[in-house]
Motif scaffolding. Structure first.
Motif, mmCIF file in Angstrom:
data_model
loop_
_atom_site.group_PDB
_atom_site.id
_atom_site.type_symbol
_atom_site.label_atom_id
_atom_site.label_comp_id
_atom_site.label_asym_id
_atom_site.label_seq_id
_atom_site.Cartn_x
_atom_site.Cartn_y
_atom_site.Cartn_z
ATOM 1 N N ALA B 253 0.825 -1.205 0.000
ATOM 2 C CA ALA B 253 0.000 0.000 0.000
ATOM 3 C C ALA B 253 0.863 1.260 0.000
ATOM 4 N N GLY B 254 2.184 1.085 -0.069
ATOM 5 C CA GLY B 254 3.069 2.244 -0.083
ATOM 6 C C GLY B 254 3.329 2.805 1.297
ATOM 7 N N LEU B 255 3.055 2.014 2.323
ATOM 8 C CA LEU B 255 3.278 2.470 3.693
ATOM 9 C C LEU B 255 4.497 1.737 4.249
ATOM 10 N N ASP B 256 5.326 2.460 4.987
ATOM 11 C CA ASP B 256 6.556 1.870 5.512
ATOM 12 C C ASP B 256 6.256 1.187 6.848
ATOM 13 N N PRO B 257 6.198 -0.151 6.861
ATOM 14 C CA PRO B 257 5.824 -0.831 8.107
ATOM 15 C C PRO B 257 6.772 -0.505 9.258
ATOM 16 N N THR B 258 8.068 -0.419 8.959
ATOM 17 C CA THR B 258 9.040 -0.157 10.026
ATOM 18 C C THR B 258 8.756 1.178 10.707
ATOM 19 N N LYS B 259 8.462 2.165 9.898
ATOM 20 C CA LYS B 259 8.178 3.486 10.453
ATOM 21 C C LYS B 259 6.968 3.423 11.387
ATOM 22 N N PHE B 260 5.925 2.737 10.945
ATOM 23 C CA PHE B 260 4.726 2.675 11.769
ATOM 24 C C PHE B 260 4.951 1.829 13.023
ATOM 25 N N LYS B 261 5.739 0.782 12.894
ATOM 26 C CA LYS B 261 6.031 -0.036 14.073
ATOM 27 C C LYS B 261 6.809 0.772 15.107
ATOM 28 N N LEU B 262 7.784 1.547 14.622
ATOM 29 C CA LEU B 262 8.554 2.378 15.552
ATOM 30 C C LEU B 262 7.650 3.411 16.215
ATOM 31 N N TRP B 263 6.773 3.974 15.437
ATOM 32 C CA TRP B 263 5.846 4.979 15.963
ATOM 33 C C TRP B 263 4.975 4.359 17.050
ATOM 34 N N SER B 264 4.503 3.161 16.795
ATOM 35 C CA SER B 264 3.663 2.507 17.803
ATOM 36 C C SER B 264 4.470 2.287 19.076
ATOM 37 N N PHE B 265 5.751 2.039 18.928
ATOM 38 C CA PHE B 265 6.566 1.820 20.107
ATOM 39 C C PHE B 265 6.753 3.116 20.896
ATOM 40 N N VAL B 266 6.868 4.208 20.183
ATOM 41 C CA VAL B 266 6.957 5.500 20.878
ATOM 42 C C VAL B 266 5.629 5.807 21.571
ATOM 43 N N LEU B 267 4.530 5.578 20.831
ATOM 44 C CA LEU B 267 3.200 5.794 21.410
ATOM 45 C C LEU B 267 3.004 4.948 22.661
ATOM 46 N N SER B 268 3.705 3.825 22.699
ATOM 47 C CA SER B 268 3.592 2.923 23.822
ATOM 48 C C SER B 268 4.534 3.326 24.957
ATOM 49 N N ALA B 269 5.735 3.775 24.593
ATOM 50 C CA ALA B 269 6.741 4.082 25.612
ATOM 51 C C ALA B 269 6.328 5.284 26.455
ATOM 52 N N VAL B 270 5.664 6.237 25.859
ATOM 53 C CA VAL B 270 5.280 7.428 26.621
ATOM 54 C C VAL B 270 4.313 7.065 27.764
ATOM 55 N N PRO B 271 3.217 6.356 27.490
ATOM 56 C CA PRO B 271 2.382 5.918 28.620
ATOM 57 C C PRO B 271 3.137 5.051 29.617
ATOM 58 N N MET B 272 4.048 4.199 29.134
ATOM 59 C CA MET B 272 4.803 3.376 30.063
ATOM 60 C C MET B 272 5.626 4.263 30.992
ATOM 61 N N GLY B 273 6.161 5.357 30.443
ATOM 62 C CA GLY B 273 6.902 6.301 31.264
ATOM 63 C C GLY B 273 5.997 6.940 32.306
ATOM 64 N N ILE B 274 4.822 7.373 31.849
ATOM 65 C CA ILE B 274 3.868 7.994 32.773
ATOM 66 C C ILE B 274 3.496 7.013 33.880
ATOM 67 N N GLY B 275 3.125 5.801 33.476
ATOM 68 C CA GLY B 275 2.728 4.788 34.444
ATOM 69 C C GLY B 275 3.853 4.458 35.413
ATOM 70 N N GLY B 276 5.077 4.385 34.910
ATOM 71 C CA GLY B 276 6.219 4.061 35.756
ATOM 72 C C GLY B 276 6.426 5.103 36.843
ATOM 73 N N VAL B 277 6.316 6.362 36.450
ATOM 74 C CA VAL B 277 6.454 7.441 37.436
ATOM 75 C C VAL B 277 5.334 7.343 38.467
#
Lengths: 295, 373, 245
Positions: B253-277
């Motif tokens: 579909a012309g979408l870069d899976p790696t880019k989206f996977k990394l983005w999902s990981f960032v979207l995930s890491a931020v809440p994990m940071g919040i929750g950890g604190v």
């Protein structure tokens, strides 16, 4: 210095043999069904505790078997547990990789609780083969249990090699791991092959468990390290390749031993991670990974 | 009509055999007993739901009357908890923290199918950043410094895990996350001069007022829930699910899976940071047992599974259910049996209701209003 | 103008040479047939063009640019799209959502991008599946699933469409209708390469044919000449007698 090198050579060979045992079953299960069995470490733990229960009078007072009897019995029991795990649980969900992945790790962690419930959290030490062999010429010493593990590992690998190359039952396992469709077309009973693979993998895990527990101790968290090792070894060797797993087991084993000897025990575990990252970056398909022809 | 269908779909993907059997029986009974009450209620509530759908349906997905009622009751219950549940404020607070973790895990692993066993390393990174800062730098350090820094460090660690492993397909990512947790655990011991080893580091609680503390956790939790629900229902969520279902199609579909996977990981890491604190301050400290060990990652997974992966709100509900069982309802069973029962429940959900309990509930409620579409 | 040029393309799997020093060009606006018996390397060529496989040697140029080492999604965004032999729609999404996915911009900041419902309906209409937009792909008949694959490829707005066995499993009426649709794609300015192991359905559609055999170019030229070519007939006789008629 010479003694150090000699002891690295000897220790590396001994520990690598156990690593190979840990990894082969894991890679075989992946090879035939595409399932990464995260309960593999739990099977290894089952080996240690089963053997412990059979030989020691402190667990089941009425059962104390001689190691010669207890060892094969343990291997059979763990094989059957593995077989049961496949037939009862994994077979019903294996069409969904993610669900299978999650279910097997939950099994592993539930098993930890079960072991804690029955045996409590403290480590049990037991001896498989007592004694120490002093090798004066090399200035090093070898535990007999390590030697026994080495012999058992190569013995098991020899039997496995015979099984998958010389018998129809074993050859159908190899055929399925090469091409499931091809195997099916030539009349191989693929579900049967998978179940059998779990049985064999369980047996190998049982052997590894007996010796890991004997070298270290049986404790409820002992499944983690072997699982991580199996994972790393299988990636380094190429996922699904038995030959690759054996080679990678020796690479990882020797690297760990050498790092432990020359850089200190605390960095020992980190070494395998370094190897892993390097392999992922440079050679993601592993030593013996293959690119498959689709046409 | 199609939008209605999309809602049901946005909430529920992946239909399993066992689950459909369960659903059929559930619906058959629902038609008899619940239907008698549910259908009139749905008729009553529908005008309200319609207004919601016109305003917010586009962003957060459309709902039926009863589904909206569930959301409102749940939201109202959470916001008013100190009024009705003074005795349960501690488990409710912990439930909210774990809900942040479960949702954080979900937006990455649940959506993309790249299963992480290492999310406890992320929450641990946040907790330890806060802990190390107050222990070694300045015990009086303001939350406005420690919180952003902790989230930043978590995201950086997340990227360090994700970049080498997410380029690759298959189980490599899971492996790296798994090994990371083990390594992190060891490091907390190896560096015990800094980390105090198993004892951990003391951190000040936000406040000794349990009600205030509850709100200090629930408000960020609701913000995370709203944000991730929005992301999950957006095109981003669709692409992440497409990666799980068929990564080749995403490339095609012309979408870069790696880019989206990394983005999902960032979207995930931020809440994990919040929750950890949050967890560090709620627990008044950070130590390997409550933060880092792999069991914690698996608990997050369990909550997401029970609630229903790739739905954000399902894992939220799953977290409260799991913590409720763990800390309140099953406590009488004793340490090991309680855990055994919990893991067994998770296994049962995986085998017989792999879409999750809250998603089943959601669908059942939707089905009662279904004849209108 | 040459839109796509494949130069000295070689692909080996271990010791097996699947594509052997193959060169051919695709002119803008034409429909090229790429034919050959089973196992002759046709799909591998497509996989190399789309960077599904890394090539062992050679170059692929699209619109003058070297795309050999580009990633698949970059190639798609340059205007090259492939309809693969296997249908793999996402079962949990409707036909509409499946097509819409192919219209999303490659941006992690795009929360609400993608084509309008009208545009999606028009992609579907080009292959006669506009009535199935709200259906699950799993409920569609085989021919419609194949059409969905083509609609998805169209939704990326390609200049060049690679079609891998588009007629497989279709009946005579469906084949005829699909050929008409390909003609209309061409009128919209889309260039096409059609892979088939069977020349029968291709004869009236394609302007030119390249014949592959064991990964090498056996012949190329006008369809009528190719049918009469003895070497081509021999290559096919080894495998399938009836394929060339």
């Amino acid at each position: 210095m010479l003694g150090d090198i000699a002891s690295v050579i000897v220790d590396g060979a001994l520990i690598s043999a156990v690593y190979a045992l840990i990894a082969i079953g894991f890679t075989m299960v992946f090879g035939v069904g595409g399932v990464l069995n995260l309960a593999h470490g739990a099977l290894i733990m089952a080996g240690a505790y089963t053997y412990l229960s059979l030989v020691s009078d402190s667990i089941l007072a009425s059962v104390t078997l001689h190691p010669i009897v207890a060892f094969p019995l343990t291997v059979v029991i763990v094989g059957l547990i593995s077989y049961g795990l496949y037939v009862v649980l994994v077979r019903t969900i294996e069409e969904n990789v993610v669900i299978t992945f999650l279910a097997t790790i939950v099994v592993a962690i539930a098993f930890t609780e079960l072991v804690t419930l029955v045996f409590h959290a403290q480590p049990y030490q037991y001896s498989v083969v007592p004694g120490v062999l002093q090798v004066q010429a090399l200035g090093t010493r070898i535990l007999y249990v390590e030697l026994a593990a080495f012999v058992a590992s190569w013995g098991a690998m020899g039997l496995l090699w015979y099984y998958v190359t010389k018998t129809d039952s074993g050859r159908s396992i190899r055929a399925t791991s090469m091409s499931e469709r091809g195997a099916m077309l030539t009349g191989v009973d693929v579900p049967g092959v998978r179940a059998r693979t779990w049985l064999v993998a369980g047996g190998l895990a049982g052997i590894a468990g007996v010796f890991l527990g004997g070298i270290g101790a049986a404790e409820p968290t002992m499944w983690l390290e072997p699982l991580a090792l199996a994972f790393i070894i299988v990636v380094v060797g190429g996922i699904g390749s038995i030959k690759g797993s054996v080679a990678a087991a020796y690479i990882v084993g020797y690297l760990q031993t050498a790092t432990g000897q020359f850089l200190g025990q605390s960095v020992r575990g980190i070494m395998s991670l370094v190897v892993l990252v390097v392999v992922l970056l440079v050679l993601p398909q592993g030593l013996y990974g293959t690119e498959f022809v689709h046409e | 009509m199609s939008d209605r269908e999309q809602t049901g779909r946005g909430i529920g993907r992946l239909t399993g055999r066992a689950e459909s059997v369960l659903r059929d029986t559930l619906l058959a009974q629902g038609a008899g007993v619940v239907g008698a009450v549910g259908r009139p209620a749905e008729r009553l509530l529908w005008p309200v739901a319609e207004r919601y759908n016109r305003r917010l349906g586009e962003r957060f997905g459309e709902v039926t009357g009863l589904q909206l009622l569930l959301l409102v009751v749940a939201f109202g219950g959470l916001v008013t908890a100190p009024l009705w549940g003074q005795d349960y404020l501690r488990p409710l607070t912990l439930g909210a923290v774990w809900a942040v973790f479960a949702m954080g895990w979900d937006i990455q692993s649940g959506y993309t199918g790249y299963i992480s066993f290492g999310h406890s390393a992320l929450s641990g990174a946040a907790g330890y950043t806060t802990g190390l800062l107050v222990l070694h730098l300045n015990p009086e350090l303001s939350l406005f410094v420690t919180v952003p820094l902790s989230i930043l460090v978590t995201t950086a660690l997340g990227l360090a895990i994700a970049v080498p492993s997410l380029r690759l397909r298959g189980p490599y990512f899971s492996l790296v996350t798994f090994v990371t947790v083990l390594l992190f655990y060891r490091l907390t011991k190896a560096l015990s001069e800094w980390t105090n080893g198993l004892r951990g580091i003391r951190v000040d609680v936000f406040t000794y007022d349990l009600t205030l503390q509850y709100y200090m956790v629930v408000v960020p939790m609701l913000a995370v829930a709203a944000t991730l629900t929005y992301v999950g229902r957006s095109d981003i969520g669709t692409v992440l699910i497409a990666i799980r279902e068929n990564e080749d199609a995403v490339s095609a579909a012309g979408l870069d899976p790696t880019k989206f996977k990394l983005w999902s990981f960032v979207l995930s890491a931020v809440p994990m940071g919040i929750g950890g604190v949050l967890l560090a301050h709620v627990n008044a400290g950070v130590d390997p047992q409550t933060f880092v060990i792999v069991d914690n990652s698996i608990q997050m997974i369990a909550m997401a599974v029970i609630g229903g992966m790739s739905s954000i709100l399902g894992p939220l509900g799953g977290a409260f259910l799991f913590v409720g069982l763990r800390d309140v309802f099953l406590v009488g069973l004793g340490e090991e049996l309680r855990w055994l029962a919990l893991w067994l429940l998770v296994l049962l959900v995986l085998v017989f209701a792999r879409d999750g309990l809250f998603r089943l509930l959601w669908r059942a409620l939707g089905a009662l209003g279904g004849d209108r579409r | 103008m040459t839109l796509l040029s494949v130069e000295d393309l070689t692909k080996q799997f271990g010791g097996l040479v699947a594509v052997d020093d193959l060169s051919f060009g695709v002119e803008s606006g034409e429909i090229l047939g790429l034919i050959g018996p089973n196992g002759s390397g046709k799909t591998t060529v497509f996989n190399c063009i789309m960077s599904i496989y890394q090539v062992t040697g050679g170059t692929v140029r699209f619109d003058g640019t070297d795309i050999t080492d580009d990633k698949t999604h970059e190639i798609v965004n340059r205007g090259l799209s492939r309809v693969s032999q296997e249908s793999n729609p996402i079962g949990s999404m409707t036909v509409r959502e499946n097509i819409e996915l192919f219209t999303f911009p490659n941006s992690i900041r795009s929360f609400d991008g993608g084509a309008s419902d009208k545009a999606i309906a028009s992609y579907a209409a080009q292959v006669d599946i506009e009535d199935a937009l709200n259906d699950d792909p799993g409920s569609l008949p085989h021919a419609d699933v194949r059409r969905l694959e083509i609609a998805k490829a169209l939704a990326t707005e390609p200049d060049l469409l690679l079609l891998d066995e588009p007629f497989a499993g279709l009946n005579q009426t469906e084949v005829r209708r699909l050929s008409e649709q390909f003609e209309s794609f061409r009128e919209q300015g889309i260039t096409m390469v059609v892979v088939d192991h069977n020349m029968r359905g291709l004869m009236d559609l394609v302007d030119r044919v390249v014949v592959l055999h064991n990964g090498q170019k056996l012949a190329s030229g006008d369809p009528a000449d190719i049918v009469g070519d003895e070497r081509v007939q021999d290559a096919y006789l080894a495998g399938e007698v009836s394929a060339v008629q």
